[in-house]
Design a protein around this motif. Structure first.
Motif, PDB file in Angstrom:
ATOM      1  N   THR A  20     -14.130  57.968 -56.392  1.00 50.58           N
ATOM      2  CA  THR A  20     -13.523  57.377 -57.586  1.00 50.58           C
ATOM      3  C   THR A  20     -12.321  56.522 -57.224  1.00 50.58           C
ATOM      4  N   ARG A  21     -11.495  57.033 -56.312  1.00 50.28           N
ATOM      5  CA  ARG A  21     -10.320  56.278 -55.903  1.00 50.28           C
ATOM      6  C   ARG A  21     -10.721  55.023 -55.133  1.00 50.28           C
ATOM      7  N   MET A  22     -11.759  55.108 -54.323  1.00 48.91           N
ATOM      8  CA  MET A  22     -12.235  53.924 -53.601  1.00 48.91           C
ATOM      9  C   MET A  22     -12.718  52.846 -54.564  1.00 48.91           C
ATOM     10  N   LYS A  23     -13.408  53.263 -55.607  1.00 48.52           N
ATOM     11  CA  LYS A  23     -13.905  52.293 -56.595  1.00 48.52           C
ATOM     12  C   LYS A  23     -12.753  51.594 -57.314  1.00 48.52           C
ATOM     13  N   GLU A  24     -11.639  52.311 -57.467  1.00 50.85           N
ATOM     14  CA  GLU A  24     -10.479  51.712 -58.122  1.00 50.85           C
ATOM     15  C   GLU A  24      -9.813  50.654 -57.234  1.00 50.85           C
ATOM     16  N   LEU A  25      -9.871  50.865 -55.915  1.00 48.58           N
ATOM     17  CA  LEU A  25      -9.114  50.018 -54.990  1.00 48.58           C
ATOM     18  C   LEU A  25      -9.923  48.902 -54.338  1.00 48.58           C
ATOM     19  N   PHE A  26     -11.225  49.173 -54.115  1.00 54.03           N
ATOM     20  CA  PHE A  26     -12.022  48.256 -53.304  1.00 54.03           C
ATOM     21  C   PHE A  26     -13.338  47.909 -54.002  1.00 54.03           C
ATOM     22  N   ASP A  27     -13.974  46.884 -53.481  1.00 59.07           N
ATOM     23  CA  ASP A  27     -15.341  46.566 -53.899  1.00 59.07           C
ATOM     24  C   ASP A  27     -16.255  47.414 -53.017  1.00 59.07           C
ATOM     25  N   ASN A 309      -5.807  54.302 -44.540  1.00 56.01           N
ATOM     26  CA  ASN A 309      -6.061  53.376 -43.431  1.00 56.01           C
ATOM     27  C   ASN A 309      -6.562  52.031 -43.939  1.00 56.01           C
ATOM     28  N   ILE A 310      -7.497  52.060 -44.893  1.00 56.20           N
ATOM     29  CA  ILE A 310      -8.040  50.808 -45.431  1.00 56.20           C
ATOM     30  C   ILE A 310      -6.976  50.052 -46.224  1.00 56.20           C
TER      31      ILE A 310
END
Length: 328
Positions: A20-27, A309-310
């Protein structure tokens, strides 16, 4: 104008809160269903993404990296071990590599103690007897295992995990010995009440239990080879929660079958999930499916490190957990 978001491909399912957090920050492109990517899948991913998030089941070798597109600039590994990634080739192609060190140390150390107890106290044999309904009641000589208090534990690799194992083993009354690429600082050694052995051969010949906690590198491949396994006392037990390639699995199997080694507790295997069938048949061997770091808390923390890291890389800075060839 808003900055274009990084294209991130994740090779396996991660905890929901992490995804969920990845979807908020990245494509981000998530893996669904949770199956291992094929070689073709990985080749397609590295051609089109900015960041690849692989794990230990993905082989990121020179041949695969040769297919990477110009966009790929970071491999943010989900896990501490990076022996499945050709870090040198990645670096030569301008691709950074990061990992998630330290997260699973405590969880893995817990599993080391579980495996020691499992083998020495014969837990799987007792469980199998109960589940099959064969138990006929208590007897003075039934299910005799051994006492781990007072035994000599030889830790091979005294990094975060090795030190966490030492702390736990001390609480069980074990004597702590270790072999490491570099000797610990005196204050750490004193705190752990650990004895350093410069010679691995001399150490393993005198230990009751060997715990493998070093990473897999070219220099540690088959570190416990047939010759060294022959040095073990017949009453000794081998536990491995690191990487299967550190032990010559066939030689270990032969030694246990011949009664030259008392038993083993293995969470990792030399050929991944393809385990020597003769190893499965041995009652004094405990086999686990790479569960050492498998806790809910640990998996979420690993994901958080990947995201940091990303995100740090996206902000134009060096990822805090960047791996360079000299570290390996």
């Amino acid at each position: 104008m808003p900055t274009q978001r990084l294209s991130v491909v994740v090779t396996r399912r991660l905890p929901e809160i992490v995804e969920t957090r990845m979807k908020e920050l990245f494509d981000v492109e998530l893996r669904d269903p949770d199956t291992r990517m094929t070689r073709e899948d990985l080749a397609d991913a590295v051609k089109r993404c900015d960041v690849l998030v692989p794990c230990v089941t993905d082989q990121i070798d020179a041949a695969l990296l040769a297919q990477a597109g110009p966009r790929l600039k970071l491999i943010a590994n989900y896990g501490a071990g990076v022996d499945h990634i050709d870090v040198s080739t990645a670096r030569s192609r301008g691709i950074l590599v990061s990992n998630t060190p330290g997260v699973g140390a405590e969880d893995t150390a817990d599993m080391v103690m579980a495996l020691i107890l499992g083998v020495v106290r014969r837990l799987p044999e007792g469980m199998a007897e109960m589940q099959a309904g064969r138990w006929q009641g208590w007897s003075p000589m039934g299910h005799l295992g051994g006492r781990i208090g007072g035994r000599r534990l030889g830790i091979l690799g005294m990094g975060r995990i090795g030190q966490a194992v030492a702390r736990r083993a001390r609480a069980f009354g074990m004597q702590i010995h270790y072999h490491n690429r570099r000797r610990l600082r005196p204050e750490i050694e004193g705190d752990l009440e650990a004895t350093y052995w410069e010679s691995l051969d001399q150490m393993i010949a005198r230990m009751d239990i060997i715990s493998v906690n070093c990473p897999h590198t070219p220099s540690t491949f088959h570190l416990l080879n047939a010759r060294r396994l022959k040095l073990l006392k017949p009453s000794a037990v081998v536990v491995n929660t690191s990487r299967g390639e550190v032990i010559d699995e066939n030689a270990l199997t032969r030694g246990i079958r011949a009664g030259e080694i008392a038993g083993a507790g293995l969470d990792v295997f030399e050929h991944g999930h393809e385990i020597n069938p003769r190893l499965r048949e041995l009652p004094n061997v405990v086999l686990l499916p790479h569960m050492g770091s498998a806790t809910q808390e640990g998996r979420v923390e690993m994901g958080e490190k990947v995201i940091i890291n990303i995100k740090t890389f996206a902000d134009g800075h060096r990822p805090p957990d960047q791996v360079v060839p000299g570290m390996l």
